[in-house]
Write a protein that holds these residues in place. Sequence first.
Motif, PDB file in Angstrom:
ATOM      1  N   VAL A  77     -15.812   3.388 -16.954  1.00  0.00           N
ATOM      2  CA  VAL A  77     -15.833   1.927 -17.039  1.00  0.00           C
ATOM      3  C   VAL A  77     -17.275   1.410 -17.047  1.00  0.00           C
ATOM      4  O   VAL A  77     -17.626   0.503 -17.819  1.00  0.00           O
ATOM      5  CB  VAL A  77     -15.040   1.304 -15.861  1.00  0.00           C
ATOM      6  N   ILE A  78     -18.121   1.988 -16.221  1.00  0.00           N
ATOM      7  CA  ILE A  78     -19.536   1.590 -16.184  1.00  0.00           C
ATOM      8  C   ILE A  78     -20.214   1.909 -17.513  1.00  0.00           C
ATOM      9  O   ILE A  78     -20.980   1.096 -18.056  1.00  0.00           O
ATOM     10  CB  ILE A  78     -20.268   2.292 -15.023  1.00  0.00           C
ATOM     11  N   VAL A  79     -19.921   3.081 -18.070  1.00  0.00           N
ATOM     12  CA  VAL A  79     -20.488   3.460 -19.370  1.00  0.00           C
ATOM     13  C   VAL A  79     -20.054   2.466 -20.448  1.00  0.00           C
ATOM     14  O   VAL A  79     -20.852   2.048 -21.297  1.00  0.00           O
ATOM     15  CB  VAL A  79     -20.065   4.890 -19.753  1.00  0.00           C
ATOM     16  N   ALA A  80     -18.776   2.076 -20.416  1.00  0.00           N
ATOM     17  CA  ALA A  80     -18.263   1.121 -21.393  1.00  0.00           C
ATOM     18  C   ALA A  80     -18.980  -0.224 -21.273  1.00  0.00           C
ATOM     19  O   ALA A  80     -19.323  -0.856 -22.280  1.00  0.00           O
ATOM     20  CB  ALA A  80     -16.761   0.932 -21.208  1.00  0.00           C
ATOM     21  N   TYR A  81     -19.219  -0.660 -20.036  1.00  0.00           N
ATOM     22  CA  TYR A  81     -19.946  -1.917 -19.832  1.00  0.00           C
ATOM     23  C   TYR A  81     -21.365  -1.820 -20.390  1.00  0.00           C
ATOM     24  O   TYR A  81     -21.849  -2.745 -21.057  1.00  0.00           O
ATOM     25  CB  TYR A  81     -19.998  -2.280 -18.346  1.00  0.00           C
ATOM     26  N   LEU A  82     -22.037  -0.706 -20.149  1.00  0.00           N
ATOM     27  CA  LEU A  82     -23.404  -0.522 -20.641  1.00  0.00           C
ATOM     28  C   LEU A  82     -23.437  -0.448 -22.162  1.00  0.00           C
ATOM     29  O   LEU A  82     -24.367  -0.968 -22.800  1.00  0.00           O
ATOM     30  CB  LEU A  82     -24.027   0.727 -20.025  1.00  0.00           C
ATOM     31  N   LEU A  83     -22.429   0.190 -22.755  1.00  0.00           N
ATOM     32  CA  LEU A  83     -22.334   0.219 -24.213  1.00  0.00           C
ATOM     33  C   LEU A  83     -22.199  -1.200 -24.759  1.00  0.00           C
ATOM     34  O   LEU A  83     -22.886  -1.585 -25.717  1.00  0.00           O
ATOM     35  CB  LEU A  83     -21.129   1.052 -24.653  1.00  0.00           C
ATOM     36  N   GLY A  84     -21.302  -1.971 -24.158  1.00  0.00           N
ATOM     37  CA  GLY A  84     -21.121  -3.349 -24.595  1.00  0.00           C
ATOM     38  C   GLY A  84     -22.364  -4.183 -24.390  1.00  0.00           C
ATOM     39  O   GLY A  84     -22.652  -5.107 -25.166  1.00  0.00           O
ATOM     40  N   SER A  85     -23.134  -3.860 -23.361  1.00  0.00           N
ATOM     41  CA  SER A  85     -24.328  -4.634 -23.016  1.00  0.00           C
ATOM     42  C   SER A  85     -25.494  -4.403 -23.966  1.00  0.00           C
ATOM     43  O   SER A  85     -26.436  -5.213 -23.995  1.00  0.00           O
ATOM     44  CB  SER A  85     -24.786  -4.298 -21.587  1.00  0.00           C
ATOM     45  N   PHE A  86     -25.466  -3.293 -24.720  1.00  0.00           N
ATOM     46  CA  PHE A  86     -26.610  -2.995 -25.588  1.00  0.00           C
ATOM     47  C   PHE A  86     -26.838  -4.159 -26.555  1.00  0.00           C
ATOM     48  O   PHE A  86     -25.980  -4.471 -27.385  1.00  0.00           O
ATOM     49  CB  PHE A  86     -26.374  -1.710 -26.362  1.00  0.00           C
ATOM     50  N   PRO A  87     -27.996  -4.818 -26.490  1.00  0.00           N
ATOM     51  CA  PRO A  87     -28.207  -6.093 -27.206  1.00  0.00           C
ATOM     52  C   PRO A  87     -28.653  -5.915 -28.653  1.00  0.00           C
ATOM     53  O   PRO A  87     -29.797  -6.179 -29.017  1.00  0.00           O
ATOM     54  CB  PRO A  87     -29.301  -6.754 -26.361  1.00  0.00           C
ATOM     55  N   THR A  88     -27.751  -5.509 -29.507  1.00  0.00           N
ATOM     56  CA  THR A  88     -28.095  -5.219 -30.901  1.00  0.00           C
ATOM     57  C   THR A  88     -28.654  -6.438 -31.624  1.00  0.00           C
ATOM     58  O   THR A  88     -29.665  -6.346 -32.327  1.00  0.00           O
ATOM     59  CB  THR A  88     -26.864  -4.687 -31.652  1.00  0.00           C
TER      60      THR A  88
END
Length: 227
Positions: free
Chosen positions: A12-23
């Motif tokens: 879940v934390i990894v998923a949040y960090l993936l979503g957070s990546f500010p492309t």
Amino acid sequence: MATWLSLCGAVVIVAYLLGSFPTGYIAVKQLKGIDIREVGSGSTGATNVLRTLGKGPGAFVLGLDCLKGVLAIASGYYLFDFAASQNLIPPTVDINLWQPWLVILVGSAAILGHSKSIFLGFTGGKSVATSLGILLAMNWQVGLATLGVFAFVVAISRIVSLGSILGAIAVPIEMVILHQPLAYILFAIAGGLYVIFRHRANIERLLAGTEPKIGQKLVTETEQQNA
């Protein structure tokens, strides 16, 4: 059980960090040297990148944001495969029951990450592209149907936000029609409401008839006052 729960929490934390990546933020910063949060709608998503940099960068950011959602869900599926191969899933855990709920938890984390990025002081985009990637990974038929609704509405109206809003409304209906698990249907309802909530400023402009179409610049209240 403790190991299993720790693995679930880590995914879940990894998923949040993936979503957070500010492309979107990175693309505009690198190509134009400005903070995208200070122009247009202030969103870091693909639509604001489209208005700021044009179709090419907008499409590029759209694809990457969509990929974030795909990778987030893939990480959830990978967890089950890895845990099963290593005999880490407790005998009391019903995989068929747990998996859909873990998938939507991972998807929710990615959506939250995109709109409330830890890398941008908990600001971000409206999670439309990331949500599309999540849907494609969860059920490609739902994902393509949603993309079809979005594309049709945008082709007719040339208003991206309207396509996003109607696409979000269509997702729960598609989930029900395709007999998806209850967890997915509840996720579609909650996720759709969240996406619509993130578009509340767009809805106000749609009702006022001031929402820009593709190719038009969003005129802010400050710019109107200074005109």
